[in-house]
Design an enzyme around this catalytic site. Sequence first.
Site, PDB file in Angstrom:
ATOM      1  N   HIS A  76     -51.404  10.722 147.338  1.00 25.10           N
ATOM      2  CA  HIS A  76     -49.936  11.886 147.069  1.00 25.10           C
ATOM      3  C   HIS A  76     -51.070  13.012 146.113  1.00 25.10           C
ATOM      4  O   HIS A  76     -49.706  14.179 146.743  1.00 25.10           O
ATOM      5  CB  HIS A  76     -50.212  11.417 145.037  1.00 25.10           C
ATOM      6  CG  HIS A  76     -51.085  11.334 144.096  1.00 25.10           C
ATOM      7  ND1 HIS A  76     -51.904  10.572 143.433  1.00 25.10           N
ATOM      8  CD2 HIS A  76     -51.042  12.594 143.736  1.00 25.10           C
ATOM      9  CE1 HIS A  76     -53.031  10.946 143.072  1.00 25.10           C
ATOM     10  NE2 HIS A  76     -52.512  12.657 142.412  1.00 25.10           N
ATOM     11  N   ASP A 107     -52.978   4.422 146.624  1.00 30.98           N
ATOM     12  CA  ASP A 107     -53.237   6.223 146.439  1.00 30.98           C
ATOM     13  C   ASP A 107     -54.168   6.399 146.912  1.00 30.98           C
ATOM     14  O   ASP A 107     -55.481   7.614 146.249  1.00 30.98           O
ATOM     15  CB  ASP A 107     -53.321   5.884 145.074  1.00 30.98           C
ATOM     16  CG  ASP A 107     -52.683   7.661 144.659  1.00 30.98           C
ATOM     17  OD1 ASP A 107     -52.542   8.120 145.572  1.00 30.98           O
ATOM     18  OD2 ASP A 107     -52.241   7.668 144.219  1.00 30.98           O
ATOM     19  N   SER A 185     -57.086  14.327 140.491  1.00 34.62           N
ATOM     20  CA  SER A 185     -56.710  13.461 141.141  1.00 34.62           C
ATOM     21  C   SER A 185     -57.770  13.842 142.751  1.00 34.62           C
ATOM     22  O   SER A 185     -57.770  14.809 143.513  1.00 34.62           O
ATOM     23  CB  SER A 185     -55.283  14.044 142.118  1.00 34.62           C
ATOM     24  OG  SER A 185     -54.747  13.110 141.306  1.00 34.62           O
TER      25      SER A 185
END
Length: 246
Positions: A76, A107, A185
Amino acid sequence: AHLTPLAVGDADVVSPGTTPLDAGGNDGLMDAVVKVFCVHCEPNFSLPWQRKRQYSSNSSGFVICTDSRRILTNAHSVEHHTQVKVKRRGSDEKFVAQVLSVGTECDIAMLTVKDEKFWEGIKSVRFGELPRLQDQVTVIGFPIGGDTMSVTQGVVSRIEVTAYAHGASELLGIQIDAAINSGNSGGPAFNDLGECVGIAFQSLKHDDAENIGYVIPTPVIRHFITDYDRNGVYTGFPALGLEWQK
Protein backbone atom coordinates in the site's frame (compact mmCIF):
# COMPACT_ATOMS: atom_id res chain seq x y z
CA ALA A 1 -13.19 -0.70 14.86
CA HIS A 2 -11.19 -0.78 11.66
CA LEU A 3 -7.71 -1.74 10.53
CA THR A 4 -5.69 1.06 9.01
CA PRO A 5 -2.63 0.83 6.71
CA LEU A 6 0.15 3.09 7.94
CA ALA A 7 1.59 5.19 5.11
CA VAL A 8 1.62 8.94 5.75
CA GLY A 9 -0.35 10.98 3.23
CA ASP A 10 -0.85 14.70 2.70
CA ALA A 11 -3.92 14.77 4.94
CA ASP A 12 -2.41 12.97 7.93
CA VAL A 13 -2.29 14.83 11.24
CA VAL A 14 0.43 14.36 13.83
CA SER A 15 -0.88 12.63 16.95
CA PRO A 16 0.84 13.31 20.28
CA GLY A 17 2.36 10.69 22.53
CA THR A 18 4.89 9.02 20.22
CA THR A 19 8.33 9.18 21.76
CA PRO A 20 11.30 7.57 19.95
CA LEU A 21 13.24 5.24 22.22
CA ASP A 22 17.00 5.06 22.47
CA ALA A 23 18.30 2.51 19.96
CA GLY A 24 21.39 1.69 21.99
CA GLY A 25 23.74 -0.47 19.91
CA ASN A 26 21.37 -0.92 17.00
CA ASP A 27 23.21 1.39 14.58
CA GLY A 28 23.79 -1.48 12.14
CA LEU A 29 20.09 -2.33 12.13
CA MET A 30 19.06 1.28 11.63
CA ASP A 31 21.43 1.72 8.68
CA ALA A 32 19.40 -0.89 6.77
CA VAL A 33 16.15 1.09 7.18
CA VAL A 34 15.21 3.65 4.52
CA LYS A 35 12.49 6.23 4.09
CA VAL A 36 10.20 5.70 1.09
CA PHE A 37 8.62 8.62 -0.78
CA CYS A 38 5.88 7.85 -3.28
CA VAL A 39 3.68 9.85 -5.65
CA HIS A 40 0.37 8.06 -6.30
CA CYS A 41 -2.19 8.51 -9.05
CA GLU A 42 -5.27 6.32 -8.71
CA PRO A 43 -7.26 5.26 -11.77
CA ASN A 44 -10.74 6.67 -12.20
CA PHE A 45 -13.00 3.66 -12.71
CA SER A 46 -16.10 5.74 -13.42
CA LEU A 47 -14.20 7.79 -16.05
CA PRO A 48 -11.52 5.37 -17.32
CA TRP A 49 -10.02 7.92 -19.75
CA GLN A 50 -9.14 10.18 -16.82
CA ARG A 51 -7.05 9.75 -13.69
CA LYS A 52 -7.58 11.14 -10.23
CA ARG A 53 -5.48 13.88 -8.68
CA GLN A 54 -1.97 12.88 -7.66
CA TYR A 55 -1.07 12.70 -3.99
CA SER A 56 2.10 11.87 -2.09
CA SER A 57 2.93 9.70 0.90
CA ASN A 58 5.96 8.61 2.86
CA SER A 59 6.61 5.34 4.63
CA SER A 60 9.47 3.04 5.59
CA GLY A 61 11.41 0.18 4.03
CA PHE A 62 14.55 -1.87 4.61
CA VAL A 63 17.34 -3.51 2.66
CA ILE A 64 17.19 -7.32 2.54
CA CYS A 65 20.08 -8.01 0.14
CA THR A 66 22.88 -5.77 -1.09
CA ASP A 67 24.07 -8.26 -3.73
CA SER A 68 20.73 -8.44 -5.55
CA ARG A 69 19.89 -4.80 -4.66
CA ARG A 70 16.56 -5.48 -2.94
CA ILE A 71 14.42 -3.40 -0.59
CA LEU A 72 11.13 -4.43 1.01
CA THR A 73 8.24 -2.15 1.93
CA ASN A 74 4.45 -2.41 2.04
CA ALA A 75 2.33 -2.80 -1.09
CA HIS A 76 0.00 0.00 0.00
CA SER A 77 3.04 2.30 0.30
CA VAL A 78 3.58 2.15 -3.48
CA GLU A 79 0.03 1.49 -4.68
CA HIS A 80 -0.75 3.21 -8.02
CA HIS A 81 2.74 4.71 -7.97
CA THR A 82 3.99 7.14 -10.58
CA GLN A 83 7.31 7.84 -8.85
CA VAL A 84 9.09 6.17 -5.93
CA LYS A 85 12.19 7.50 -4.18
CA VAL A 86 14.13 6.29 -1.15
CA LYS A 87 16.42 8.05 1.30
CA ARG A 88 19.00 6.56 3.63
CA ARG A 89 19.28 7.37 7.30
CA GLY A 90 21.24 10.54 7.97
CA SER A 91 21.23 11.63 4.32
CA ASP A 92 19.18 14.24 2.48
CA GLU A 93 19.74 12.72 -0.96
CA LYS A 94 16.82 10.85 -2.51
CA PHE A 95 17.33 8.05 -5.02
CA VAL A 96 14.81 6.95 -7.65
CA ALA A 97 13.58 3.40 -6.99
CA GLN A 98 11.92 0.87 -9.28
CA VAL A 99 9.12 -1.43 -8.12
CA LEU A 100 10.07 -5.04 -8.92
CA SER A 101 7.04 -6.83 -7.53
CA VAL A 102 3.86 -6.11 -5.57
CA GLY A 103 1.94 -8.63 -3.47
CA THR A 104 -1.39 -6.98 -2.76
CA GLU A 105 -2.88 -9.75 -0.62
CA CYS A 106 0.18 -9.97 1.66
CA ASP A 107 0.82 -6.19 1.52
CA ILE A 108 4.50 -6.52 0.54
CA ALA A 109 6.38 -4.82 -2.29
CA MET A 110 9.96 -5.25 -3.49
CA LEU A 111 12.00 -2.29 -4.73
CA THR A 112 15.44 -1.77 -6.20
CA VAL A 113 17.71 1.22 -6.82
CA LYS A 114 19.98 1.32 -9.87
CA ASP A 115 22.25 4.10 -8.60
CA GLU A 116 25.38 2.44 -7.17
CA LYS A 117 25.95 5.39 -4.85
CA PHE A 118 22.91 4.39 -2.81
CA TRP A 119 24.42 0.98 -2.00
CA GLU A 120 27.81 2.21 -0.81
CA GLY A 121 28.33 0.98 2.76
CA ILE A 122 24.67 0.17 3.35
CA LYS A 123 23.65 -2.69 5.64
CA SER A 124 21.12 -5.46 5.07
CA VAL A 125 18.95 -7.28 7.60
CA ARG A 126 18.82 -10.98 8.34
CA PHE A 127 15.55 -12.75 8.99
CA GLY A 128 14.68 -14.70 12.13
CA GLU A 129 12.05 -17.27 12.95
CA LEU A 130 8.49 -16.68 14.10
CA PRO A 131 8.64 -15.14 17.60
CA ARG A 132 6.77 -16.42 20.64
CA LEU A 133 4.26 -14.67 22.87
CA GLN A 134 5.85 -12.05 25.14
CA ASP A 135 9.04 -11.92 23.06
CA GLN A 136 10.38 -8.38 22.89
CA VAL A 137 10.30 -6.61 19.52
CA THR A 138 11.78 -3.33 18.31
CA VAL A 139 10.08 -1.45 15.47
CA ILE A 140 12.18 0.98 13.42
CA GLY A 141 10.79 3.40 10.85
CA PHE A 142 9.87 6.96 9.91
CA PRO A 143 6.42 7.65 11.42
CA ILE A 144 4.68 10.98 11.80
CA GLY A 145 5.86 13.22 14.61
CA GLY A 146 9.28 14.09 13.17
CA ASP A 147 11.64 13.74 10.23
CA THR A 148 14.27 11.47 11.77
CA MET A 149 14.13 7.76 12.49
CA SER A 150 11.94 6.50 15.32
CA VAL A 151 12.50 3.38 17.43
CA THR A 152 9.75 1.88 19.59
CA GLN A 153 9.71 -1.30 21.66
CA GLY A 154 7.06 -3.71 22.86
CA VAL A 155 6.20 -7.39 23.12
CA VAL A 156 4.39 -9.93 20.99
CA SER A 157 0.78 -9.98 22.19
CA ARG A 158 -0.88 -12.42 19.80
CA ILE A 159 -0.06 -14.65 16.82
CA GLU A 160 -2.97 -15.76 14.65
CA VAL A 161 -4.55 -15.53 11.21
CA THR A 162 -5.25 -11.83 10.74
CA ALA A 163 -7.33 -9.74 8.35
CA TYR A 164 -5.03 -7.77 6.03
CA ALA A 165 -6.79 -4.47 5.38
CA HIS A 166 -5.04 -3.62 2.10
CA GLY A 167 -5.49 -6.93 0.33
CA ALA A 168 -8.81 -7.90 1.95
CA SER A 169 -7.21 -11.26 2.74
CA GLU A 170 -6.52 -13.33 5.83
CA LEU A 171 -2.96 -14.48 6.49
CA LEU A 172 -0.78 -15.15 9.51
CA GLY A 173 -0.09 -11.97 11.47
CA ILE A 174 1.62 -10.85 14.68
CA GLN A 175 0.00 -8.39 17.07
CA ILE A 176 2.38 -6.25 19.12
CA ASP A 177 1.96 -3.46 21.65
CA ALA A 178 4.86 -1.32 20.39
CA ALA A 179 3.70 2.07 19.13
CA ILE A 180 3.06 1.86 15.37
CA ASN A 181 1.86 5.00 13.63
CA SER A 182 1.33 6.34 10.12
CA GLY A 183 4.66 6.23 8.31
CA ASN A 184 5.83 3.04 10.06
CA SER A 185 4.45 1.04 7.12
CA GLY A 186 7.15 -1.14 5.61
CA GLY A 187 9.53 -0.74 8.54
CA PRO A 188 11.15 -3.83 10.09
CA ALA A 189 10.46 -5.33 13.52
CA PHE A 190 13.51 -6.90 15.19
CA ASN A 191 13.91 -9.40 18.00
CA ASP A 192 16.54 -9.28 20.76
CA LEU A 193 19.07 -10.98 18.46
CA GLY A 194 18.82 -8.23 15.87
CA GLU A 195 16.92 -10.47 13.45
CA CYS A 196 13.98 -9.15 11.45
CA VAL A 197 10.82 -10.98 12.51
CA GLY A 198 8.25 -8.93 10.62
CA ILE A 199 7.16 -5.84 8.69
CA ALA A 200 4.93 -3.21 10.31
CA PHE A 201 1.84 -2.71 8.16
CA GLN A 202 -1.35 -1.75 10.02
CA SER A 203 -2.90 -0.83 13.36
CA LEU A 204 -6.31 -1.15 14.97
CA LYS A 205 -8.20 2.11 15.44
CA HIS A 206 -10.90 1.87 18.10
CA ASP A 207 -12.04 3.99 21.03
CA ASP A 208 -11.48 1.09 23.43
CA ALA A 209 -8.13 -0.04 21.98
CA GLU A 210 -4.61 1.26 22.56
CA ASN A 211 -1.27 0.20 21.10
CA ILE A 212 -2.59 -2.58 18.88
CA GLY A 213 -0.29 -2.86 15.91
CA TYR A 214 0.36 -5.65 13.44
CA VAL A 215 3.43 -6.93 11.63
CA ILE A 216 3.73 -9.36 8.73
CA PRO A 217 5.65 -12.42 10.02
CA THR A 218 8.67 -14.00 8.35
CA PRO A 219 6.82 -17.07 6.94
CA VAL A 220 4.69 -14.71 4.82
CA ILE A 221 7.73 -12.61 3.87
CA ARG A 222 9.75 -15.68 2.86
CA HIS A 223 6.87 -16.94 0.71
CA PHE A 224 6.77 -13.61 -1.12
CA ILE A 225 10.55 -13.58 -1.72
CA THR A 226 10.70 -17.25 -2.75
CA ASP A 227 7.76 -16.78 -5.11
CA TYR A 228 9.54 -13.89 -6.82
CA ASP A 229 12.84 -15.81 -7.05
CA ARG A 230 11.16 -18.84 -8.63
CA ASN A 231 8.78 -17.12 -11.03
CA GLY A 232 10.18 -13.64 -11.60
CA VAL A 233 6.83 -12.24 -10.46
CA TYR A 234 4.60 -12.58 -7.43
CA THR A 235 1.97 -15.25 -8.12
CA GLY A 236 0.15 -15.24 -4.77
CA PHE A 237 -0.82 -17.66 -2.01
CA PRO A 238 -2.58 -20.98 -2.67
CA ALA A 239 -6.24 -21.34 -1.78
CA LEU A 240 -8.20 -24.54 -1.20
CA GLY A 241 -11.29 -23.10 -2.88
CA LEU A 242 -13.76 -24.53 -0.39
CA GLU A 243 -16.28 -22.83 1.86
CA TRP A 244 -18.00 -24.39 4.85
CA GLN A 245 -20.77 -23.41 7.20
CA LYS A 246 -21.80 -24.68 10.60
